[in-house]
Design an enzyme around this catalytic site. Structure first.
Site, short mmCIF file in Angstrom:
data_model
loop_
_atom_site.label_atom_id
_atom_site.label_comp_id
_atom_site.label_asym_id
_atom_site.label_seq_id
_atom_site.Cartn_x
_atom_site.Cartn_y
_atom_site.Cartn_z
N GLY A 9 0.78 -1.28 0.00
CA GLY A 9 0.01 -0.03 0.08
C GLY A 9 0.88 1.25 -0.04
O GLY A 9 0.63 2.21 0.67
N GLY A 12 -0.30 5.13 -1.01
CA GLY A 12 -1.33 5.85 -0.64
C GLY A 12 -0.68 7.16 0.39
O GLY A 12 0.41 7.27 0.41
N GLN A 13 -1.55 7.71 1.18
CA GLN A 13 -1.20 9.06 1.82
C GLN A 13 0.01 8.79 2.67
O GLN A 13 1.00 9.44 2.44
CB GLN A 13 -2.39 9.53 2.58
CG GLN A 13 -2.02 10.84 3.02
CD GLN A 13 -2.83 11.52 4.30
OE1 GLN A 13 -3.87 10.68 4.87
NE2 GLN A 13 -2.96 12.61 4.69
N ASP A 35 1.85 -1.78 -4.48
CA ASP A 35 0.60 -1.51 -4.26
C ASP A 35 -0.13 -2.21 -5.11
O ASP A 35 0.41 -2.81 -6.19
CB ASP A 35 0.50 0.22 -4.62
CG ASP A 35 -0.70 0.71 -3.94
OD1 ASP A 35 -0.51 1.47 -2.82
OD2 ASP A 35 -1.83 0.49 -4.32
N ILE A 36 -1.54 -2.00 -5.26
CA ILE A 36 -2.49 -2.72 -6.21
C ILE A 36 -2.47 -2.11 -7.50
O ILE A 36 -2.56 -2.59 -8.65
CB ILE A 36 -3.74 -2.89 -5.74
CG1 ILE A 36 -4.63 -4.03 -6.56
CG2 ILE A 36 -4.52 -1.56 -5.53
CD1 ILE A 36 -5.40 -4.68 -5.57
N TYR A 143 -15.04 0.08 9.38
CA TYR A 143 -13.53 0.43 9.40
C TYR A 143 -13.01 0.22 10.99
O TYR A 143 -12.20 -0.50 11.05
CB TYR A 143 -13.31 1.79 8.92
CG TYR A 143 -11.78 2.39 8.99
CD1 TYR A 143 -10.83 1.98 8.51
CD2 TYR A 143 -11.58 3.49 9.95
CE1 TYR A 143 -9.56 2.27 8.33
CE2 TYR A 143 -10.25 3.87 10.06
CZ TYR A 143 -9.31 3.15 9.26
OH TYR A 143 -8.07 3.88 9.46
N ILE A 173 -4.50 12.23 9.81
CA ILE A 173 -3.08 12.39 9.37
C ILE A 173 -3.10 13.83 8.26
O ILE A 173 -3.76 13.69 7.35
CB ILE A 173 -2.21 11.42 8.84
CG1 ILE A 173 -2.21 10.36 9.91
CG2 ILE A 173 -0.79 11.73 8.39
CD1 ILE A 173 -1.54 10.60 11.05
P1 NAD Z 1 -4.88 5.32 1.55
O1 NAD Z 1 -6.04 5.18 1.32
O2 NAD Z 1 -4.09 6.84 1.41
O3 NAD Z 1 -3.67 4.40 0.95
C1 NAD Z 1 -3.93 2.88 0.85
C2 NAD Z 1 -3.27 2.27 -0.24
O4 NAD Z 1 -3.63 1.18 -0.23
C3 NAD Z 1 -3.71 2.85 -1.66
O5 NAD Z 1 -2.46 3.45 -2.47
C4 NAD Z 1 -4.41 1.71 -2.43
O6 NAD Z 1 -4.09 1.68 -3.65
C5 NAD Z 1 -3.53 0.50 -1.64
N1 NAD Z 1 -4.48 -0.67 -1.57
C6 NAD Z 1 -5.85 -0.78 -1.74
N2 NAD Z 1 -6.32 -1.95 -1.77
C7 NAD Z 1 -4.99 -2.72 -1.95
C8 NAD Z 1 -4.77 -4.09 -2.21
N3 NAD Z 1 -5.59 -5.09 -2.34
N4 NAD Z 1 -3.48 -4.37 -2.16
C9 NAD Z 1 -2.49 -3.75 -2.25
N5 NAD Z 1 -2.81 -2.48 -2.05
C10 NAD Z 1 -3.73 -1.95 -1.87
O7 NAD Z 1 -4.50 5.10 3.21
P2 NAD Z 1 -3.52 5.94 4.09
O8 NAD Z 1 -4.37 6.88 4.53
O9 NAD Z 1 -2.18 5.90 3.52
O10 NAD Z 1 -3.55 4.82 5.32
C11 NAD Z 1 -2.53 3.72 5.59
C12 NAD Z 1 -2.73 2.90 6.84
O11 NAD Z 1 -3.02 4.10 8.05
C13 NAD Z 1 -4.14 2.41 6.74
O12 NAD Z 1 -4.17 1.17 7.51
C14 NAD Z 1 -5.27 3.25 7.49
O13 NAD Z 1 -6.27 2.57 8.07
C15 NAD Z 1 -4.13 3.82 8.59
N6 NAD Z 1 -4.74 5.11 8.97
C16 NAD Z 1 -4.69 6.18 8.32
C17 NAD Z 1 -5.00 7.56 8.79
C18 NAD Z 1 -5.12 8.66 7.86
O14 NAD Z 1 -5.38 9.69 8.46
N7 NAD Z 1 -4.76 8.77 6.93
C19 NAD Z 1 -5.63 7.65 10.16
C20 NAD Z 1 -5.46 6.33 10.74
C21 NAD Z 1 -5.18 5.33 10.37
#
Ligand code: NAD
Length: 319
Positions: A9, A12-13, A35-36, A143, A173
């Site tokens: 992943g 992602g962000q 990533d996917i 979630y 974040i």
């Molecule tokens: P995001 O949605 O920005 O990124 C997730 C990434 O996972 C994406 O690039 C997506 O393409 C990839 N993905 C989706 N399905 C997939 C699969 N089957 N196989 C491989 N990759 C796949 O999420 P984020 O904000 O970067 O969050 C990362 C982690 O941190 C997550 O577990 C999220 O729950 C946790 N989190 C984030 C926040 C926040 O504010 N961003 C807050 C609390 C927890």
């Protein structure tokens, strides 16, 4: 152990910034991003990149074997707001991906694992102010349910099978490089983009909705610090409360207006308000501060300065 890292992943962000930071620390040959899809070319072009579906156990195992991985950061997930639209997809992605890496760790293919939880583990019956590490947890989103159950499984795999899994409950974040991926705290990123683009923003939460938040640099630091900590110092193997600051849309508006006095906000709460209403206002993260010396750096005004400066520069570069 010299870490050979796989980030799942990574586009992602959080994953994207974690990839860059880990590559700068350990060398890009030691940090494999996956990533996917190729949805972040910065990540894809900055080192070895694999297309990998976190729900496909065999592909994850082959990738780990191929690159002789010993450390995994599982960042793939479906977040709170999107998860409410696709509950079963969120459940399947968030749980399958976690079980795959926990089982690979149990079988000895992964030596150290990071998996993030979230403040979404808390719910409407949780004390809202200074929410303790151990408290009532009745999450009302799919979630939040996946994160709460995930925490239980992490602790179980650590206690039963000695799996070295480490976790923090991230708050919302805030970052400027990559847009957030469908969470309830996304407004606190969008607002800066709109401030630069239009000098106004329509907020999907009410002005008094207070939520725990953190700047990306602090979140990355926490992630790296807990992974660097000596295993015996980590007394909590479910997930640590983690906190920096708490603010409302009204507070962030005032902070922006110190730089852009004409910036205007309006409010049109949508379904995300209901989710936000069940989450804490502030978090007690004293256990993280005691056990592995966690300390945040960025205040709300620091974040506003970083966000506006960098987004403005980005706009000028792309104009
Ligand atoms: P995001 O949605 O920005 O990124 C997730 C990434 O996972 C994406 O690039 C997506 O393409 C990839 N993905 C989706 N399905 C997939 C699969 N089957 N196989 C491989 N990759 C796949 O999420 P984020 O904000 O970067 O969050 C990362 C982690 O941190 C997550 O577990 C999220 O729950 C946790 N989190 C984030 C926040 C926040 O504010 N961003 C807050 C609390 C927890």
């Amino acid at each position: 152990m010299n870490p050979k890292i796989l980030i799942i992943g990574a586009c992602g962000q959080i994953g994207s910034e974690l990839t860059h930071k880990l590559r700068s620390i350990h060398g890009k040959e030691n940090v494999i991003a996956s990533d996917i899809s190729y949805n972040n070319l910065d990540v894809v072009n900055s080192g070895v990149f694999e297309i990998l579906d976190a729900q496909d156990y065999t592909s994850v195992k082959i990738c780990i074997d191929k690159h002789r991985i010993n450390t995994v950061y599982l960042m793939a997930a479906m977040l709170s707001a999107t998860g409410e639209k696709y509950p079963m997809k969120a459940w399947n992605l968030n749980m399958d991906s976690l079980f795959h890496v926990l089982n690979l760790a149990k079988e000895g293919f992964i030596k150290k694992l990071f998996w993030p939880s979230s403040i979404a583990v808390f719910g409407p019956t949780t004390p809202k102010e200074n929410t303790p590490q151990y408290t009532i947890m009745e999450p009302s989103t799919v979630y939040g349910m996946t994160k709460q159950v995930g925490e239980r499984w992490c602790e179980y795999y650590n206690k039963q099978y000695n799996v070295d899994v480490r976790s923090v409950r991230y708050p919302g974040i805030i970052s400027w490089k990559t847009m957030p991926g469908g969470g309830t705290t996304d407004y606190a990123v969008e607002i800066y983009h709109k401030a630069i683009e239009d000098n106004k923003y329509e907020c999907f939460l009410t002005k008094e909705t207070e939520l725990p938040m953190m700047f990306m640099d602090d979140a990355i630091k926490a992630t790296i610090d807990i992974m660097d900590a000596k295993p015996e110092t980590l007394k909590i193997r479910s997930s640590y409360n983690l906190s920096a600051i708490s603010f409302t849309p009204e507070d962030i508006t005032e902070s922006i207006q110190k730089h852009l006095p004409d910036f205007k906000i309006s409010y049109k709460p949508d379904f995300r308000q209901k989710i936000a209403d069940t989450w804490p206002n502030s978090i007690d993260d004293s256990r993280a501060r005691e056990d592995w010396n966690w300390k945040h750096s960025f205040s709300l005004d620091d974040i506003t300065k970083e966000m506006l400066t960098n987004l403005k520069q980005l706009k000028e570069e792309t104009a």
